[in-house]
Design an enzyme around this catalytic site. Structure first.
Site, PDB file in Angstrom:
ATOM      1  N   SER A   1      26.067  21.433 -14.852  1.00  0.00           N
ATOM      2  CA  SER A   1      25.090  21.075 -15.880  1.00  0.00           C
ATOM      3  C   SER A   1      25.010  22.147 -16.963  1.00  0.00           C
ATOM      4  O   SER A   1      24.898  23.337 -16.673  1.00  0.00           O
ATOM      5  CB  SER A   1      23.711  20.876 -15.249  1.00  0.00           C
ATOM      6  OG  SER A   1      23.704  19.762 -14.405  1.00  0.00           O
TER       7      SER A   1
ATOM      8  N   ASP B   1      16.900  17.206 -23.034  1.00  0.00           N
ATOM      9  CA  ASP B   1      17.511  18.026 -21.990  1.00  0.00           C
ATOM     10  C   ASP B   1      18.446  19.080 -22.579  1.00  0.00           C
ATOM     11  O   ASP B   1      19.578  19.267 -22.137  1.00  0.00           O
ATOM     12  CB  ASP B   1      18.276  17.167 -20.987  1.00  0.00           C
ATOM     13  CG  ASP B   1      18.577  17.922 -19.692  1.00  0.00           C
ATOM     14  OD1 ASP B   1      17.903  18.933 -19.435  1.00  0.00           O
ATOM     15  OD2 ASP B   1      19.492  17.506 -18.957  1.00  0.00           O
TER      16      ASP B   1
ATOM     17  N   HIS C   1      17.009  21.400 -17.970  1.00  0.00           N
ATOM     18  CA  HIS C   1      16.688  21.423 -16.541  1.00  0.00           C
ATOM     19  C   HIS C   1      17.348  22.593 -15.807  1.00  0.00           C
ATOM     20  O   HIS C   1      16.975  22.895 -14.679  1.00  0.00           O
ATOM     21  CB  HIS C   1      17.067  20.094 -15.875  1.00  0.00           C
ATOM     22  CG  HIS C   1      18.534  19.870 -15.691  1.00  0.00           C
ATOM     23  ND1 HIS C   1      19.296  19.107 -16.557  1.00  0.00           N
ATOM     24  CD2 HIS C   1      19.389  20.278 -14.724  1.00  0.00           C
ATOM     25  CE1 HIS C   1      20.541  19.064 -16.123  1.00  0.00           C
ATOM     26  NE2 HIS C   1      20.624  19.776 -15.011  1.00  0.00           N
TER      27      HIS C   1
END
Length: 454
Positions: A270, A195, A165
């Site tokens: 992230s 992911d 993402h």
């Protein structure tokens, strides 16, 4: 002085208008008695009020305190000056402790380190990622957007791991190293179900991380997250403990089994590494809950266990995609009570089959449009999230038993997973998006299928 003089003196004091402490309550003119002598009238001694007495005392006390306090302050200052003079000047107390030196150590998985040593030994393997994408708005105008994240180097020749993402839909990606050097990056491959993404920069001699075993992580273990929070606070480290080792959560409809931590994690973290005190990467920082059911929460961060994606990372590095990712060969969605009531289906949960790919695993297994999948290998399936979770436990070529509902009855069939390629995954995603956009018209087609067939 005799008693009369004393009395007169007292009378004079009481009758003195300038006396602040007494007040004369006698009449100003005395009347003569029967013998013609003027006698002093009887003095009516009235007690002073509480407030007048207290006001006098408080005033005196304040004045006394002011005098004493001023003297003490002056004396203290004089004493301090005398001590300072004795010490030949004003001095501050300074610790004589020798600070422990933080050394850079080689991460071998055998040496327990302090958090400061982990940071010094691994920060050069962490990168900041900035990506930009160009899209077209409803007015036909091209709009550029930017996002940021983190990542870590896994090979000395420039392979970098991050979250899918972080770079999804990116048209350009830039990687910044700890020493400030920047490199344009190429997206080798990525996968939304896990992911995870792999980037490549044109560099050599980089310092790669050491991957640890996420299976050895225990609740209560100290963990460290290094990354790029908010896209500006680059190469920041936060510390916490493992709150849960195998937490099932749902991220935008995709199920994950995560390592739950209470370390401070924010947007921009992230894709960064989650490390133990041996400097090993045990997870990929992926998500944070800031609210839940309209309730603000703190200390809920999540990381993908490195053991769950290590083989996937290697597969993407070698082939640009996951070569053995399983596929059902169908387009499907979550079954709802509304759908069941509207189309008179006696099954209110499961996965509804919208279409079957020609020649795919679903068609070979005998699945048809309108079937509702309820179980896979004995595991109950109530939504698409459940079906996706089941697929993560298998590889292309594996065979499973699928239970589905059709025509008021349950049936079972054997399904052998196809290998999902990037092309088939994109085709399936396009079909799903088209299905969502068509809305009621698609359900009209399903109505004809159910009630128009013989």
């Amino acid at each position: 002085m005799n008693e009369n003089n004393d009395f007169r003196s007292e009378e004079q004091g009481f009758s003195d208008p300038n006396n602040l402490y007494h007040y004369n309550y006698r009449e100003q003119h005395s009347a003569p008695n029967e013998q013609g002598r003027t006698e002093a009238p009887v003095v009516s001694k009235k007690k002073n009020s509480f407030w007048k007495k207290t006001g006098v005392k408080v005033t005196a006390l304040v004045l006394a305190c002011a005098v004493v306090g001023g003297g003490a302050g002056f004396g203290g200052a004089a004493l301090a000056r005398s001590v300072g003079a004795a010490d030949s000047g004003t001095t501050l107390r300074q610790s004589g402790r020798t600070a422990q030196e933080v050394t850079v150590k080689k991460v071998t998985g055998q040496t327990l380190m302090s958090p400061a040593e982990v940071y010094a030994s691994t920060v050069s393997s962490v990168v900041s990622i900035n990506s930009s994408s160009v899209s077209t708005n409803i007015f036909g105008q091209r709009v550029e957007s930017a996002s940021s994240g983190s990542g870590f180097v896994v090979t000395q020749d420039g392979y970098i791991v991050t979250n899918h993402h972080v770079i999804a839909s990116a048209t350009s990606v830039t990687v910044t190293m700890y020493d400030g050097s920047e490199y344009p990056a190429t997206v080798v491959g990525s996968d939304s179900d896990y992911d995870v993404a792999v980037l490549k920069i044109n560099a050599t001699g980089l310092q790669p991380v050491t991957l640890g075993s996420s299976e050895d992580v225990n609740v209560g273990d100290t963990v460290l997250a290094i990354g790029n929070p908010l896209g500006e606070l680059t190469f920041s480290m936060s510390q916490g403990i493992v709150s849960c080792c195998d937490r099932a959560i749902n991220v935008d409809g995709t199920p994950f089994n995560m390592i739950q931590v209470d370390a401070s994690i924010n947007p921009g973290n992230s894709g960064g590494p989650l490390m133990n005190l041996y400097g090993e990467v045990v997870g990929i920082v992926s998500a944070k809950y800031s609210s839940y059911s309209n309730t603000a929460v703190e200390g809920l961060g999540f990381a993908i266990p490195i053991g769950d994606v290590q083989a996937i990372i290697k597969d993407i590095m070698e082939n640009g995609q996951i070569t053995d990712k399983p596929a059902f060969g169908i387009t499907a969605g979550t079954m709802t009570r509304q759908m069941a009531a509207q189309y008179q289906i006696d099954q209110t949960s499961g996965v509804f089959v919208y279409s079957v790919n020609k020649g795919g695993a679903g068609e070979k297994a005998g699945l048809q449009m309108g079937d509702v999948i309820t179980k896979v290998d004995g595991t109950d399936i109530s939504s698409m999230e459940d079906l996706t979770a089941v697929k993560k436990n298998h590889r292309a070529g594996d065979t499973v038993t699928v239970t589905y509902y059709r025509g008021g009855e349950s049936h079972t069939t054997q399904l052998t997973f196809d290998a999902k390629t990037a092309e088939t995954e994109q085709t399936q995603q396009d079909q799903q998006n088209q299905q969502n956009q068509q809305g009621s018209s698609s359900w009209g087609d399903l109505y004809d299928y159910f009630f128009g067939r013989k």
